[in-house]
Design a protein around this motif. Sequence first.
Motif, PDB file in Angstrom:
ATOM      1  N   ILE A 125      60.757  26.921  -2.468  1.00 42.52           N
ATOM      2  CA  ILE A 125      59.515  26.156  -2.369  1.00 42.52           C
ATOM      3  C   ILE A 125      59.474  25.512  -0.995  1.00 42.52           C
ATOM      4  O   ILE A 125      60.422  24.843  -0.576  1.00 42.52           O
ATOM      5  N   LEU A 126      58.356  25.707  -0.295  1.00 36.95           N
ATOM      6  CA  LEU A 126      58.254  25.355   1.122  1.00 36.95           C
ATOM      7  C   LEU A 126      57.197  24.296   1.384  1.00 36.95           C
ATOM      8  O   LEU A 126      56.084  24.374   0.858  1.00 36.95           O
ATOM      9  N   TYR A 127      57.566  23.316   2.203  1.00 36.22           N
ATOM     10  CA  TYR A 127      56.638  22.383   2.853  1.00 36.22           C
ATOM     11  C   TYR A 127      56.804  22.615   4.342  1.00 36.22           C
ATOM     12  O   TYR A 127      57.918  22.540   4.866  1.00 36.22           O
ATOM     13  N   SER A 128      55.709  22.890   5.066  1.00 35.35           N
ATOM     14  CA  SER A 128      55.793  23.093   6.517  1.00 35.35           C
ATOM     15  C   SER A 128      54.591  22.447   7.182  1.00 35.35           C
ATOM     16  O   SER A 128      53.513  23.041   7.291  1.00 35.35           O
ATOM     17  N   ALA A 129      54.765  21.206   7.598  1.00 33.97           N
ATOM     18  CA  ALA A 129      53.703  20.424   8.225  1.00 33.97           C
ATOM     19  C   ALA A 129      54.368  19.232   8.903  1.00 33.97           C
ATOM     20  O   ALA A 129      55.568  19.010   8.760  1.00 33.97           O
ATOM     21  N   ARG A 130      53.585  18.480   9.636  1.00 36.59           N
ATOM     22  CA  ARG A 130      54.137  17.281  10.261  1.00 36.59           C
ATOM     23  C   ARG A 130      54.662  16.322   9.189  1.00 36.59           C
ATOM     24  O   ARG A 130      54.065  16.185   8.124  1.00 36.59           O
ATOM     25  N   LEU A 131      55.781  15.669   9.497  1.00 32.84           N
ATOM     26  CA  LEU A 131      56.353  14.685   8.569  1.00 32.84           C
ATOM     27  C   LEU A 131      55.692  13.338   8.864  1.00 32.84           C
ATOM     28  O   LEU A 131      56.190  12.505   9.611  1.00 32.84           O
ATOM     29  N   GLN A 132      54.558  13.157   8.220  1.00 28.77           N
ATOM     30  CA  GLN A 132      53.668  12.033   8.485  1.00 28.77           C
ATOM     31  C   GLN A 132      53.287  11.417   7.140  1.00 28.77           C
ATOM     32  O   GLN A 132      53.224  12.122   6.120  1.00 28.77           O
ATOM     33  N   ALA A 133      53.017  10.121   7.119  1.00 23.88           N
ATOM     34  CA  ALA A 133      52.776   9.437   5.848  1.00 23.88           C
ATOM     35  C   ALA A 133      51.627  10.065   5.064  1.00 23.88           C
ATOM     36  O   ALA A 133      51.726  10.246   3.839  1.00 23.88           O
ATOM     37  N   ARG A 134      50.522  10.414   5.752  1.00 26.24           N
ATOM     38  CA  ARG A 134      49.374  10.981   5.033  1.00 26.24           C
ATOM     39  C   ARG A 134      49.685  12.342   4.416  1.00 26.24           C
ATOM     40  O   ARG A 134      49.073  12.749   3.428  1.00 26.24           O
ATOM     41  N   LYS A 135      50.651  13.053   4.994  1.00 28.14           N
ATOM     42  CA  LYS A 135      51.029  14.376   4.463  1.00 28.14           C
ATOM     43  C   LYS A 135      51.883  14.258   3.193  1.00 28.14           C
ATOM     44  O   LYS A 135      52.065  15.227   2.478  1.00 28.14           O
ATOM     45  N   ARG A 136      52.484  13.087   2.956  1.00 27.50           N
ATOM     46  CA  ARG A 136      53.257  12.776   1.758  1.00 27.50           C
ATOM     47  C   ARG A 136      54.426  13.744   1.507  1.00 27.50           C
ATOM     48  O   ARG A 136      54.569  14.279   0.393  1.00 27.50           O
ATOM     49  N   PRO A 137      55.266  13.960   2.490  1.00 25.03           N
ATOM     50  CA  PRO A 137      56.407  14.837   2.248  1.00 25.03           C
ATOM     51  C   PRO A 137      57.377  14.276   1.208  1.00 25.03           C
ATOM     52  O   PRO A 137      58.087  15.040   0.537  1.00 25.03           O
ATOM     53  N   VAL A 138      57.412  12.936   1.038  1.00 24.69           N
ATOM     54  CA  VAL A 138      58.300  12.355   0.026  1.00 24.69           C
ATOM     55  C   VAL A 138      57.836  12.755  -1.379  1.00 24.69           C
ATOM     56  O   VAL A 138      58.665  12.919  -2.291  1.00 24.69           O
ATOM     57  N   ASP A 139      56.529  12.942  -1.585  1.00 22.94           N
ATOM     58  CA  ASP A 139      56.054  13.446  -2.880  1.00 22.94           C
ATOM     59  C   ASP A 139      56.640  14.833  -3.164  1.00 22.94           C
ATOM     60  O   ASP A 139      56.955  15.165  -4.314  1.00 22.94           O
ATOM     61  N   PHE A 140      56.761  15.634  -2.118  1.00 26.94           N
ATOM     62  CA  PHE A 140      57.366  16.961  -2.265  1.00 26.94           C
ATOM     63  C   PHE A 140      58.808  16.831  -2.739  1.00 26.94           C
ATOM     64  O   PHE A 140      59.251  17.539  -3.657  1.00 26.94           O
ATOM     65  N   VAL A 141      59.542  15.902  -2.130  1.00 20.06           N
ATOM     66  CA  VAL A 141      60.939  15.679  -2.539  1.00 20.06           C
ATOM     67  C   VAL A 141      61.000  15.186  -3.979  1.00 20.06           C
ATOM     68  O   VAL A 141      61.819  15.660  -4.790  1.00 20.06           O
ATOM     69  N   ASP A 142      60.132  14.240  -4.325  1.00 18.61           N
ATOM     70  CA  ASP A 142      60.175  13.649  -5.660  1.00 18.61           C
ATOM     71  C   ASP A 142      59.757  14.623  -6.761  1.00 18.61           C
ATOM     72  O   ASP A 142      60.029  14.375  -7.944  1.00 18.61           O
ATOM     73  N   ALA A 143      59.089  15.705  -6.391  1.00 18.39           N
ATOM     74  CA  ALA A 143      58.727  16.724  -7.381  1.00 18.39           C
ATOM     75  C   ALA A 143      59.905  17.628  -7.729  1.00 18.39           C
ATOM     76  O   ALA A 143      59.885  18.321  -8.750  1.00 18.39           O
ATOM     77  N   ALA A 144      60.936  17.628  -6.893  1.00 17.21           N
ATOM     78  CA  ALA A 144      62.032  18.582  -7.049  1.00 17.21           C
ATOM     79  C   ALA A 144      62.802  18.438  -8.368  1.00 17.21           C
ATOM     80  O   ALA A 144      63.137  19.460  -8.994  1.00 17.21           O
ATOM     81  N   PRO A 145      63.148  17.232  -8.833  1.00 18.57           N
ATOM     82  CA  PRO A 145      63.944  17.160 -10.064  1.00 18.57           C
ATOM     83  C   PRO A 145      63.295  17.864 -11.248  1.00 18.57           C
ATOM     84  O   PRO A 145      63.988  18.542 -12.024  1.00 18.57           O
ATOM     85  N   ALA A 146      61.978  17.731 -11.414  1.00 16.58           N
ATOM     86  CA  ALA A 146      61.308  18.389 -12.537  1.00 16.58           C
ATOM     87  C   ALA A 146      61.365  19.905 -12.392  1.00 16.58           C
ATOM     88  O   ALA A 146      61.506  20.634 -13.384  1.00 16.58           O
ATOM     89  N   VAL A 147      61.247  20.396 -11.166  1.00 11.50           N
ATOM     90  CA  VAL A 147      61.344  21.846 -10.941  1.00 11.50           C
ATOM     91  C   VAL A 147      62.763  22.321 -11.218  1.00 11.50           C
ATOM     92  O   VAL A 147      62.984  23.360 -11.860  1.00 11.50           O
ATOM     93  N   LEU A 148      63.736  21.545 -10.754  1.00  8.85           N
ATOM     94  CA  LEU A 148      65.139  21.935 -10.930  1.00  8.85           C
ATOM     95  C   LEU A 148      65.573  21.892 -12.393  1.00  8.85           C
ATOM     96  O   LEU A 148      66.492  22.625 -12.805  1.00  8.85           O
ATOM     97  N   ALA A 149      64.919  21.070 -13.206  1.00  8.20           N
ATOM     98  CA  ALA A 149      65.249  21.037 -14.626  1.00  8.20           C
ATOM     99  C   ALA A 149      64.989  22.387 -15.287  1.00  8.20           C
ATOM    100  O   ALA A 149      65.701  22.780 -16.224  1.00  8.20           O
ATOM    101  N   ALA A 150      63.973  23.103 -14.793  1.00  6.89           N
ATOM    102  CA  ALA A 150      63.658  24.431 -15.336  1.00  6.89           C
ATOM    103  C   ALA A 150      64.274  25.550 -14.523  1.00  6.89           C
ATOM    104  O   ALA A 150      64.535  26.635 -15.055  1.00  6.89           O
ATOM    105  N   HIS A 151      64.487  25.283 -13.226  1.00  7.32           N
ATOM    106  CA  HIS A 151      65.040  26.307 -12.327  1.00  7.32           C
ATOM    107  C   HIS A 151      66.163  25.673 -11.516  1.00  7.32           C
ATOM    108  O   HIS A 151      65.974  25.278 -10.360  1.00  7.32           O
ATOM    109  N   PRO A 152      67.355  25.525 -12.083  1.00 10.17           N
ATOM    110  CA  PRO A 152      68.437  24.793 -11.411  1.00 10.17           C
ATOM    111  C   PRO A 152      68.879  25.396 -10.099  1.00 10.17           C
ATOM    112  O   PRO A 152      69.531  24.722  -9.296  1.00 10.17           O
ATOM    113  N   ASP A 153      68.546  26.669  -9.856  1.00 10.68           N
ATOM    114  CA  ASP A 153      68.948  27.305  -8.600  1.00 10.68           C
ATOM    115  C   ASP A 153      67.863  27.245  -7.529  1.00 10.68           C
ATOM    116  O   ASP A 153      68.015  27.828  -6.453  1.00 10.68           O
ATOM    117  N   ALA A 154      66.761  26.543  -7.799  1.00 10.47           N
ATOM    118  CA  ALA A 154      65.650  26.495  -6.836  1.00 10.47           C
ATOM    119  C   ALA A 154      66.091  25.870  -5.524  1.00 10.47           C
ATOM    120  O   ALA A 154      66.943  24.971  -5.482  1.00 10.47           O
TER     121      ALA A 154
END
Length: 373
Positions: free
Chosen positions: A196-225
């Motif tokens: 799963i890819l995020y590729s953009a400026r690491l800027q507050a409006r882009k919310r890259p931390v939301d991308f990080v915080d979504a990972a645990p739920a994805v990993l619960a179903a796909h532990p090798d993601a």
Amino acid sequence: MKILHAVTLHSPSHAFGGPVRVALNLAKGLRERGHEARLLALGEGFDPWPTSVEGVPAKLFPARRLLPLGFSGMTSPALLASASRLVRDADVVHVHLARDLVTLPVALAALRAGKPLVLQTHGMVDPSEKLLAKVLDAVAVRRLLRGADALLYLTPHERTGLDAVVGPPPLAQAVRLVNGTPAQEERPPLSGPPRILYSARLQARKRPVDFVDAAPAVLAAHPDAEFVVAGPDEGELAAVRARVAALGLTDRFTVPGALSTPEVLTELRRAHVYVLPSVDEPFPMSVLEALSVGVPTVVTHSNGLARDIAASGAGRAVDPGPQGVAEAVLALLDPAENAAASKAARELAAGSFSMDAVLDTLLGVYEDAARRS
């Protein structure tokens, strides 16, 4: 036809983001059609100093930071001194306008010289209560928006904002021009663990931390993601790294920094899903690039491409925040859903956002601007 494209800054890290990508795509397409398109910008971080960018002749002036105002505080005395000469050599001056000390002076020089002037603001000129914005609007921006031979906008929201900056009556010379993306080779058949890819400026409006915080739920179903957070830092890199560490996911995340255009395409061809969780994103080039490669894409509802993506089935549009992102990613990791969304993404990019369609519209705008001028 000789066309000068002026944009604020070009750098190896692509720090200025989408407007440079748009300018280069347009210039390359125009050159393929036999026109003499060139790029004018500040440059920063090059060694050796380039005279062309991706095959487009470029005049880049070393950036000087005069004020602590980000891109708005950068300029070049040499560029300012050369602006009048550079615009006189062009048949059309196409300025990717921001409130800064590069594009404003170039546009004013074109206006003074009586050259056909086309402005494209990429959502960078909108109503603002900041003192500097008010000063620049009074001194130059309103004059340019009124005086340009054509004004290109991406979305109805951007058009409304431009009219608000200028004040009544509405801008008669405004033309909608969507961003286009060159045709790309389709990604190969998926293999390996979900990526799963995020590729953009690491800027507050882009919310890259939301991308990080979504990972645990994805990993619960796909532990090798696997997760990739790529892009130049604009203040959020430390927060991204801290959140990855706090979640204990350093072995699941790669944070490679800024990528070149070929490197971005390489990452896209490895990705199962592309995510841009930003809010109020006008028309992101990174999303168009993902669609062109056939990568199902997750965006928020305030993204300028959200309706197209949702309606076509090329991905998902969600409410801001990690929960919506995670649910959309999980849905798109289903093999059948991913295959259907990938096909829809390619069709959407080719049908609605092809460079040929964009260039046809743009050349008509140039011809009208030349007649009006």
